[in-house]
Structures are given as structure tokens and as C-alpha cells.
Design a protein around this motif. Structure first.
Motif, mmCIF file in Angstrom:
data_model
loop_
_atom_site.group_PDB
_atom_site.id
_atom_site.type_symbol
_atom_site.label_atom_id
_atom_site.label_comp_id
_atom_site.label_asym_id
_atom_site.label_seq_id
_atom_site.Cartn_x
_atom_site.Cartn_y
_atom_site.Cartn_z
ATOM 1 N N THR A 94 7.001 0.279 -9.120
ATOM 2 C CA THR A 94 7.659 0.600 -7.862
ATOM 3 C C THR A 94 7.231 2.008 -7.445
ATOM 4 N N GLU A 95 7.690 2.421 -6.302
ATOM 5 C CA GLU A 95 7.359 3.753 -5.802
ATOM 6 C C GLU A 95 7.789 4.848 -6.788
ATOM 7 N N LEU A 150 1.150 3.108 -3.640
ATOM 8 C CA LEU A 150 1.718 1.856 -4.143
ATOM 9 C C LEU A 150 1.128 0.666 -3.387
ATOM 10 N N LYS A 151 1.021 0.804 -2.072
ATOM 11 C CA LYS A 151 0.443 -0.268 -1.247
ATOM 12 C C LYS A 151 -1.000 -0.548 -1.671
ATOM 13 N N LEU A 152 -1.788 0.523 -1.857
ATOM 14 C CA LEU A 152 -3.179 0.346 -2.276
ATOM 15 C C LEU A 152 -3.266 -0.287 -3.667
ATOM 16 N N HIS A 184 0.754 7.714 5.692
ATOM 17 C CA HIS A 184 0.216 7.942 4.344
ATOM 18 C C HIS A 184 0.396 9.400 3.923
ATOM 19 N N LYS A 231 -7.021 9.492 5.220
ATOM 20 C CA LYS A 231 -7.099 8.100 4.775
ATOM 21 C C LYS A 231 -8.369 7.833 3.988
ATOM 22 N N ARG A 263 4.280 5.896 -1.458
ATOM 23 C CA ARG A 263 4.372 4.546 -0.885
ATOM 24 C C ARG A 263 2.981 4.033 -0.504
ATOM 25 N N TYR A 264 2.158 4.922 0.023
ATOM 26 C CA TYR A 264 0.799 4.555 0.402
ATOM 27 C C TYR A 264 -0.017 4.173 -0.836
ATOM 28 N N ARG A 307 -1.059 -2.283 -5.064
ATOM 29 C CA ARG A 307 -0.678 -3.693 -4.947
ATOM 30 C C ARG A 307 -1.856 -4.526 -4.445
ATOM 31 N N GLN A 308 -2.579 -4.001 -3.467
ATOM 32 C CA GLN A 308 -3.742 -4.710 -2.931
ATOM 33 C C GLN A 308 -4.824 -4.876 -4.007
ATOM 34 N N ASN A 356 2.579 5.216 12.992
ATOM 35 C CA ASN A 356 2.046 4.832 11.689
ATOM 36 C C ASN A 356 0.746 5.536 11.318
#
Length: 127
Positions: free
Chosen positions: A41-42, A24-26, A15, A63, A21-22, A28-29, A11
Motif C-alpha cells: 500500500t502507499e 505505488l501506481k507505477l 505525481h 514525470k 501514490r504515484y 502496480r502497473q 492532474n
């Protein structure tokens, strides 16, 4: 005793393999933290090679967020992360945008253009 060069886990660089996807995760947070809608969505995260706002290359390389890192921008922040309201731009552009309203940005640009014009008018004989 800890190894001086610990083995990277699968992992560690996901990213880089999955930048959309990375992001998108950020996003969402941030949406959860800000309490704004999140309905993307992605597929809504299209990362261009060049920042559409500044024309500089986008480089998802670490990162840490540097000026050339891609970031998800909300065109109208209060609408949240909804289709059509998100764009990927450089961190540099996003930081500049986040510190000023649209009206303030226009005022700054007008002032800057006038200052440049005045400078050249005053310096026309010397340049």
C-alpha cells in the motif's frame, strides 16, 4: 485553434503532490506486466531524502525518470511487491542493480577493488 499555453489540468502535477501514490501506481502497473505479486500500500512506500544505496539526493521533480528520481526496488525481484521486499532507491541505483545479479555485482566489486589496488601498487613511486 489551440492555445499556445494550455491551462494545466489539476492532474498534471499530482505525481509531485503525491509521490508515494504515484510510485505505488507505477509499481502496480509493473507487477501486472511482470505477473508478480502486488500486496503493498502507499504506507509501504517511504521516500527518503537520500538514496540509501548511493547516498545521492532523491528528487521527484518530473514525470520523466532521471538518475535522481525515486523508484520502487524489489530486493528479491521474483517475490514481487510485498511488504518488506520493497525499498525506495534512486533510479541510478535501481538501473545498476537491475543489470547484474548479486553474484555478478560482487564479482565486479572484487575485480574493481583488485584493479585499483594494483594500480596504486604499480604507481606508488610516481604518485
Amino acid at each position: 485553434m489551440t492555445s499556445p499555453n494550455p491551462k494545466p489540468t489539476p492532474n498534471d502535477d499530482w505525481h509531485l503532490k503525491y509521490p508515494a501514490r504515484y510510485l505505488l501506481k507505477l509499481a502496480r502497473q509493473r507487477a501486472e506486466k511482470l505477473g508478480v505479486p502486488f500486496r503493498i500500500t502507499e504506507e509501504h512506500i517511504q521516500i527518503p531524502r537520500v538514496c540509501p544505496a548511493l547516498g545521492i539526493p532523491l528528487m521527484p521533480h518530473s514525470k520523466t525518470n532521471g538518475p535522481y528520481s525515486p523508484t520502487v526496488d524489489r530486493l528479491i525481484p521474483e517475490l514481487g511487491y510485498i511488504p518488506g521486499n520493497v525499498h525506495v532507491i534512486s533510479s541510478k541505483a535501481n538501473c545498476a542493480k537491475s543489470n547484474l545479479t548479486l553474484k555478478e555485482t560482487r564479482l565486479l566489486l572484487d575485480w574493481y577493488n583488485n584493479a585499483i589496488d594494483s594500480f596504486y601498487k604499480e604507481q606508488s613511486d610516481e604518485l
